[in-house]
Enzyme design. Structure first.
Site, PDB file in Angstrom:
ATOM      1  N   SER A  47       0.834  -1.202   0.000  1.00  0.00           N
ATOM      2  CA  SER A  47       0.000   0.000   0.000  1.00  0.00           C
ATOM      3  C   SER A  47       0.876   1.262   0.000  1.00  0.00           C
ATOM      4  O   SER A  47       1.728   1.399  -0.875  1.00  0.00           O
ATOM      5  CB  SER A  47      -0.929  -0.052   1.218  1.00  0.00           C
ATOM      6  OG  SER A  47      -2.027   0.778   1.034  1.00  0.00           O
TER       7      SER A  47
ATOM      8  N   ASP B 147      -8.573  -6.982  -4.502  1.00  0.00           N
ATOM      9  CA  ASP B 147      -8.197  -5.640  -4.029  1.00  0.00           C
ATOM     10  C   ASP B 147      -8.747  -4.604  -5.002  1.00  0.00           C
ATOM     11  O   ASP B 147      -8.265  -4.477  -6.122  1.00  0.00           O
ATOM     12  CB  ASP B 147      -6.662  -5.557  -3.945  1.00  0.00           C
ATOM     13  CG  ASP B 147      -6.172  -4.223  -3.399  1.00  0.00           C
ATOM     14  OD1 ASP B 147      -6.991  -3.303  -3.205  1.00  0.00           O
ATOM     15  OD2 ASP B 147      -4.952  -4.107  -3.159  1.00  0.00           O
TER      16      ASP B 147
ATOM     17  N   HIS C  51      -7.904  -5.505  -0.149  1.00  0.00           N
ATOM     18  CA  HIS C  51      -6.604  -4.840  -0.023  1.00  0.00           C
ATOM     19  C   HIS C  51      -5.816  -5.363   1.186  1.00  0.00           C
ATOM     20  O   HIS C  51      -4.604  -5.485   1.140  1.00  0.00           O
ATOM     21  CB  HIS C  51      -6.840  -3.335   0.105  1.00  0.00           C
ATOM     22  CG  HIS C  51      -5.589  -2.527   0.168  1.00  0.00           C
ATOM     23  ND1 HIS C  51      -4.639  -2.549  -0.832  1.00  0.00           N
ATOM     24  CD2 HIS C  51      -5.109  -1.663   1.107  1.00  0.00           C
ATOM     25  CE1 HIS C  51      -3.642  -1.740  -0.506  1.00  0.00           C
ATOM     26  NE2 HIS C  51      -3.898  -1.195   0.666  1.00  0.00           N
ATOM     27  N   ASP C  52      -6.520  -5.634   2.272  1.00  0.00           N
ATOM     28  CA  ASP C  52      -5.876  -6.099   3.504  1.00  0.00           C
ATOM     29  C   ASP C  52      -5.139  -7.427   3.351  1.00  0.00           C
ATOM     30  O   ASP C  52      -4.383  -7.813   4.248  1.00  0.00           O
ATOM     31  CB  ASP C  52      -6.908  -6.247   4.625  1.00  0.00           C
ATOM     32  CG  ASP C  52      -6.894  -5.049   5.564  1.00  0.00           C
ATOM     33  OD1 ASP C  52      -6.047  -4.167   5.372  1.00  0.00           O
ATOM     34  OD2 ASP C  52      -7.737  -5.013   6.479  1.00  0.00           O
TER      35      ASP C  52
END
Lengths: 401, 208
Positions: free
Chosen positions: A173, A339, A372-373
């Site tokens: 990220s 994501d 995304h995590d």
């Protein structure tokens, strides 16, 4: 001033103490370094920051030829504790799956450094620290910092520590943005680069989500134009809403559905009111309320801004490939199928730019429903591929283990 | 990229390709699968290798063994590479599965000083006989798919391929054909090799 300080920053802020200890089979060294008025950090905005402090942590042992250094760049709301217990929250490290003895980033083999970014609030100088000019917390008078400023500050700390070459720079990220910036700005210092779930520029949609978060903070009457520390107030509600909105973007629709569905929270039926009827509401409220205990609202404004401003191609005549021209670093780019914050198309842009300069690049898209995590979670396929990439790079670099 | 070849054939193919490559050079393997050829070339020839692979499983397996491989499509993703980026660009048992073989070859010619292509020969006598006598689409050891589920959408013969090379300005530097368990070098692809070859490997370069 050219010493590694014992504790705190120039502001005497609540920085973590210098300490060395063993945790989870890792030799952990927690430290801060302060750069005095004679060593300012030159910022993209044209301003400079001095004095300033960087809080960082190291794992493992630096080898004799200093060739085994891995720099971990942390994401927006993370910190310099990827593999050790957070001193304030008591929570375990945020990347224990990846970092530790025998893990892909093997602390028995590599010397790992993670630094809190400039503008952050975990010990590195940021808007909550005291401005030496006024004797009050910076608040909004803290200069706006960028991803490239973060990286420049990291390089200053490495210079201070006598470390020139990085065997690997890795991060997800916002951490991935720093990895790309490192590879572009210091190609001769980066042997391998692993940008995960990231992009070479922040998308309009992502800027939009960040703006929602910032507006939530600034709409909180306790924010006081950023001077809440002087007023003795705390824009916790605004920051919690910002976190709640952002947290949704870190998950996938499918992950939310699987984890919560339309399940009700501690009740048999809906209440025809605005309590947290649904589990997902309760979960988000919890995420919001715990976040404010560990994060500074102004820092959130500054770091989201840094991400918004990130556009690597812009610094290289609008052509991303130019950022990597002549690079000899090897890259492993990782994205996740679910994501939608940093979708695979973002990673593919970086891959195409690297191909355009015939760079040494690997690119894997990991199948995951975690959104995304996923980069922070237990994703065995990611570990297998990264282990292969890192081991192969280490062999080429002549690092034993 | 998946193909219709048995393991024995696939291995022979890799060895033949490896024999055409000089040590220490830069190689791009388009449709590299699990990275078997790149791993072989790295070990035998010390090459600086890169791969492109469509299937995610293939990419992840390749990267896990330390190879520089990206997920991508031969039909669309070769345009990103600069001119003359590689000494050799290889298309091993993949050309028949591309949507536009001619465009793919043109891109390979642009980015590599040499081009190596291996493919199953649809002009092989067994294939011809099967079609002639059964009246059905041939399934062979090399082409083990039914017509409706085959990824091999652009099959060709040795003669077809040779004429496409001529059209694209690609000179044949070397050509090997596989017959049964053996391979042999041919000086010029003609009707006989077109009849005998189950597979062919061509080493090509730009015509001056």
């Amino acid at each position: 001033m050219n010493t590694i300080e014992k504790a705190g920053g120039p502001s005497g802020a609540t920085g973590p103490d210098n300490s060395e200890f063993e945790e989870g089979g890792i030799r952990v060294c927690r430290a801060t370094a302060t750069f005095g008025p004679d060593e300012p950090l030159a910022l993209d905005s044209g301003e400079s920051l001095a004095p300033f402090t960087i809080a960082y942590e190291t794992y493992g042992t630096l080898n004799a030829d200093k060739s085994n250094v891995v720099l971990i760049c942390h994401a927006l709301t993370m910190d310099q504790y990827p593999a050790s217990t957070h001193p304030l929250t008591g929570k375990p490290g945020w990347w224990l799956h990846m970092v530790g003895p025998g893990r892909p980033i093997d602390t028995d083999r590599f010397f790992v450094i993670c630094q809190n970014v400039v503008g952050g609030c975990q010990g590195t100088t940021g808007p909550r620290d005291i401005d030496p000019k006024t004797g009050k917390p910076y608040g909004l008078s803290f200069p706006v910092t960028t991803v490239s400023d973060m990286v420049r500050a990291q390089a200053m700390l490495l210079d201070r520590l006598g470390i020139r070459d990085l065997f690997c720079v890795i991060g997800g990220s916002m951490g991935g943005m720093q990895v790309l910036q490192w590879a572009a700005a210091y190609p001769d210092r980066v042997f391998s680069a692993i940008p995960i779930a990231t992009a070479a520029r922040h998308s309009a949609q992502n800027i939009a989500f960040h703006e929602v978060g910032r507006q939530a903070i600034m709409a909180d009457p306790e924010w006081k134009q950023g001077a809440y520390l002087s007023h003795g107030t705390n824009p916790a509600k605004g920051l919690a809403v910002a976190r709640m909105a952002a947290h949704i973007t870190y998950l996938s629709e499918q992950a939310l559905h699987l984890k919560f569905g339309r399940n009700l929270q501690d009740r048999e039926s809906i209440t025809y009111g605005f309590d947290a009827d649904f589990q997902i509401e309760s979960y988000l409220r919890h995420q919001g309320s715990t976040f404010v205990d560990r994060f500074d609202a102004n820092s959130y404004l500054y770091l989201t801004r840094a991400m918004d401003y990130f556009d690597l191609a812009d610094d290289y005549g609008g052509v991303l490939a130019n950022a990597f021209r002549g690079t000899e670093s090897r890259f492993c780019i990782v994205s996740f199928t679910s994501d939608w914050l940093f979708p695979t198309t973002d990673s593919r842009q970086v891959v195409h730019a690297l191909n355009a300069v015939a760079a040494n690049v690997s690119f894997v898209e990991i199948n995951s429903d975690k959104g995304h995590d996923a980069f922070l979670l237990d994703e065995p396929e990611m570990f297998t591929t990264l282990r292969g990439f890192i081991d192969s790079a280490a062999r080429t670099r002549g690092i034993g283990g | 990229m998946s193909n219709g070849f048995g393991q024995v054939d696939g291995r022979v193919d890799l060895e033949l390709i490896a024999g055409m490559i000089s040590p220490g050079c830069r190689v791009l393997d388009v449709g590299c699968g699990d990275g078997d050829l790149l791993a072989l070339l790295r070990k035998q020839k010390g090459i600086d290798g890169r791969g492109v692979e469509l299937s995610q499983e293939g990419v992840n397996a390749s990267v896990a063994r330390g190879l520089a491989v990206v997920q991508g499509d031969a039909d669309t993703d070769l345009t990103a590479y600069p001119d003359d980026a590689f000494d050799y660009v290889i298309l091993s048992q993949t050309i028949q599965a591309t949507r536009n073989p001619k465009a793919v070859l043109r891109e390979m010619k642009r980015i590599g000083r040499h081009v190596i292509v291996s493919f199953p020969n649809f002009g092989n006598w067994r294939v011809r006989l099967k079609l002639l006598f059964s009246g059905r689409m041939p399934e062979t050891r090399s082409l083990g798919y039914s017509w409706y589920d085959t990824p091999n959408i652009h099959l060709c013969t040795v003669l077809d391929f040779a004429s496409l090379c001529e059209e694209l300005g690609l000179e044949i530097e070397d050509a090997l054909i596989v017959t049964g368990d053996r391979s042999r070098r041919i000086s010029n692809p003609g009707p006989l090799s077109n009849l005998l070859a189950s597979d062919a490997v061509f080493l090509l370069k730009r015509q001056d």
